[in-house]
Write a protein that holds these residues in place. Sequence first.
Motif, PDB file in Angstrom:
ATOM      1  N   LEU A 192      67.622 -31.948   8.398  1.00 54.08           N
ATOM      2  CA  LEU A 192      66.642 -32.690   9.168  1.00 54.08           C
ATOM      3  C   LEU A 192      65.308 -31.937   9.248  1.00 54.08           C
ATOM      4  O   LEU A 192      64.243 -32.549   9.206  1.00 54.08           O
ATOM      5  CB  LEU A 192      67.183 -32.940  10.580  1.00 54.08           C
ATOM      6  N   LEU A 193      65.380 -30.622   9.342  1.00 52.60           N
ATOM      7  CA  LEU A 193      64.199 -29.783   9.527  1.00 52.60           C
ATOM      8  C   LEU A 193      64.170 -28.687   8.464  1.00 52.60           C
ATOM      9  O   LEU A 193      65.194 -28.333   7.882  1.00 52.60           O
ATOM     10  CB  LEU A 193      64.198 -29.108  10.908  1.00 52.60           C
ATOM     11  N   ARG A 194      62.981 -28.102   8.296  1.00 54.93           N
ATOM     12  CA  ARG A 194      62.842 -26.964   7.388  1.00 54.93           C
ATOM     13  C   ARG A 194      61.558 -26.213   7.757  1.00 54.93           C
ATOM     14  O   ARG A 194      60.513 -26.826   7.977  1.00 54.93           O
ATOM     15  CB  ARG A 194      62.767 -27.444   5.936  1.00 54.93           C
ATOM     16  N   VAL A 195      61.662 -24.893   7.851  1.00 52.77           N
ATOM     17  CA  VAL A 195      60.492 -24.048   8.065  1.00 52.77           C
ATOM     18  C   VAL A 195      60.061 -23.542   6.682  1.00 52.77           C
ATOM     19  O   VAL A 195      60.689 -22.628   6.140  1.00 52.77           O
ATOM     20  CB  VAL A 195      60.795 -22.870   8.996  1.00 52.77           C
ATOM     21  N   PRO A 196      59.022 -24.135   6.091  1.00 54.85           N
ATOM     22  CA  PRO A 196      58.671 -23.779   4.716  1.00 54.85           C
ATOM     23  C   PRO A 196      57.911 -22.460   4.636  1.00 54.85           C
ATOM     24  O   PRO A 196      57.008 -22.198   5.427  1.00 54.85           O
ATOM     25  CB  PRO A 196      57.781 -24.950   4.270  1.00 54.85           C
ATOM     26  N   GLN A 197      58.299 -21.647   3.677  1.00 55.76           N
ATOM     27  CA  GLN A 197      57.621 -20.373   3.459  1.00 55.76           C
ATOM     28  C   GLN A 197      56.378 -20.593   2.592  1.00 55.76           C
ATOM     29  O   GLN A 197      56.335 -21.507   1.761  1.00 55.76           O
ATOM     30  CB  GLN A 197      58.566 -19.375   2.778  1.00 55.76           C
ATOM     31  N   LEU A 198      55.387 -19.757   2.779  1.00 58.83           N
ATOM     32  CA  LEU A 198      54.174 -19.824   1.981  1.00 58.83           C
ATOM     33  C   LEU A 198      54.457 -19.352   0.559  1.00 58.83           C
ATOM     34  O   LEU A 198      55.109 -18.328   0.356  1.00 58.83           O
ATOM     35  CB  LEU A 198      53.085 -18.958   2.609  1.00 58.83           C
ATOM     36  N   ALA A 199      53.969 -20.096  -0.427  1.00 58.27           N
ATOM     37  CA  ALA A 199      54.198 -19.732  -1.828  1.00 58.27           C
ATOM     38  C   ALA A 199      53.582 -18.373  -2.141  1.00 58.27           C
ATOM     39  O   ALA A 199      52.539 -17.997  -1.591  1.00 58.27           O
ATOM     40  CB  ALA A 199      53.598 -20.795  -2.743  1.00 58.27           C
ATOM     41  N   ILE A 200      54.223 -17.640  -3.050  1.00 61.93           N
ATOM     42  CA  ILE A 200      53.748 -16.305  -3.402  1.00 61.93           C
ATOM     43  C   ILE A 200      52.342 -16.352  -4.006  1.00 61.93           C
ATOM     44  O   ILE A 200      51.565 -15.391  -3.886  1.00 61.93           O
ATOM     45  CB  ILE A 200      54.751 -15.614  -4.361  1.00 61.93           C
TER      46      ILE A 200
END
Length: 431
Positions: free
Chosen positions: A146-154
């Motif tokens: 339902l949710l996701r904390v997306p990481q910043l791309a390298i």
Amino acid sequence: MTAPFDRRHTDDLMAFLAQSPSPYHAVANAAARLADAGFTRLAETDAWDGGPGGRYVVRGGALIAWYVPEGAGPATPFRVVGAHTDSPNLRLKPTPETGRHGWKQLAVELYGGPLLNSWLDRDLGVSGRLALRGGGTALVHVDRPLLRVPQLAIHLDRSVNDGLTLNRQEHTMPVWGLGAPREHELLDFLAEEAGLGSAGEIAGWDLMAHSVEPPAYLGKDRELLAAPRLDNLLSVHAATAALADTARRGGTPHHIPVVAAFDHEENGSESDTGAGGPLLRVALERDVYARGGTAEDRARAVAGSFCLSSDTGHAVHPNYGERHDPDHRPVAGGGPLLKVNVNQRYATDGVGRAVFTAACEQADVPWQPFVSRNDIPCGTTIGPITSARHGIATVDVGAPILSMHSARELCAAVDPYLLANAMAAFLRPAE
């Protein structure tokens, strides 16, 4: 290769963990197991029966359960296993709907001390408790992505592998859709998931994110267990199993076995459902009085009582061996830890060591001493709080794990079984 053990205990632990994404679910599932073992739920607002048998009380994310054996008197001492039901995670703020740049997001507050990087790019569900208008509560468990904390791309942070730094306000909000945020959208969704008529029935909530990846065995020989919330539902499950086993065996009239599973350990235990609150004291006191006892009987019972505070501890990390005391390196699969800290971060003393090791010997369970390096202070547990609040001698123990406070932790598959056997021997000591 791990020594043979009854894998049914660990299988049941895995089911318990999957069914218990929040403290409220953990308590409901522990209570169901005790009810199946013949325990009766008591309401705190009712008069209590003091006759033989198993009983439990539930308050929010906390549970106190005990078994009165035949022949127990009002001054019979207690044998308490204490644990906690909460784990570090992301919890929803009072106005959760937010968003930026075309993304719907949910505003979260960080609970306890989570390893924040372990929550990045992980599929998350939502669970917890809904408070209903007119009284009562309902549990909700959305156990799908339902949710996701997306990481910043390298590409946008070339130095990320030199050290990840997250702003706890700006970088932890999960996404859950596209477009502009809409007021009450989450509550409308959760009301439907919980089988309620509308979001208007919801007056309040205690909601949190959880990893939807199920517990799993790891390794060629399935020697390892990877799962969320091992800290500290592993102990809650083991204590519940040990108490149910004690009740089936009839206990001993010399001790009253108790399980105390508290909420809010991860943020200091100071609440009406935490170890720093009155719940355990009141439950023990009312049980003495229900059996015809007096204040004098209660004082005598407490003076002869003992508490086993169980919380997960640190197995030696294969990649960071230098972070452990060189002479105390507990290993996964080596049995429960005996935790020691002379500054009372743990409540163990020499007498506590004798009581716990006697239980391990009775159960034929190996055990391992744990103490931190002098230059790396250890955490703490409900042990010192319980000892100080109630005047009950206490020893701190627990199963060794890796990745503590991660969204997904790791232990040896045998260790939950060994800990439960030691607890059962503690609750029903040899006469």
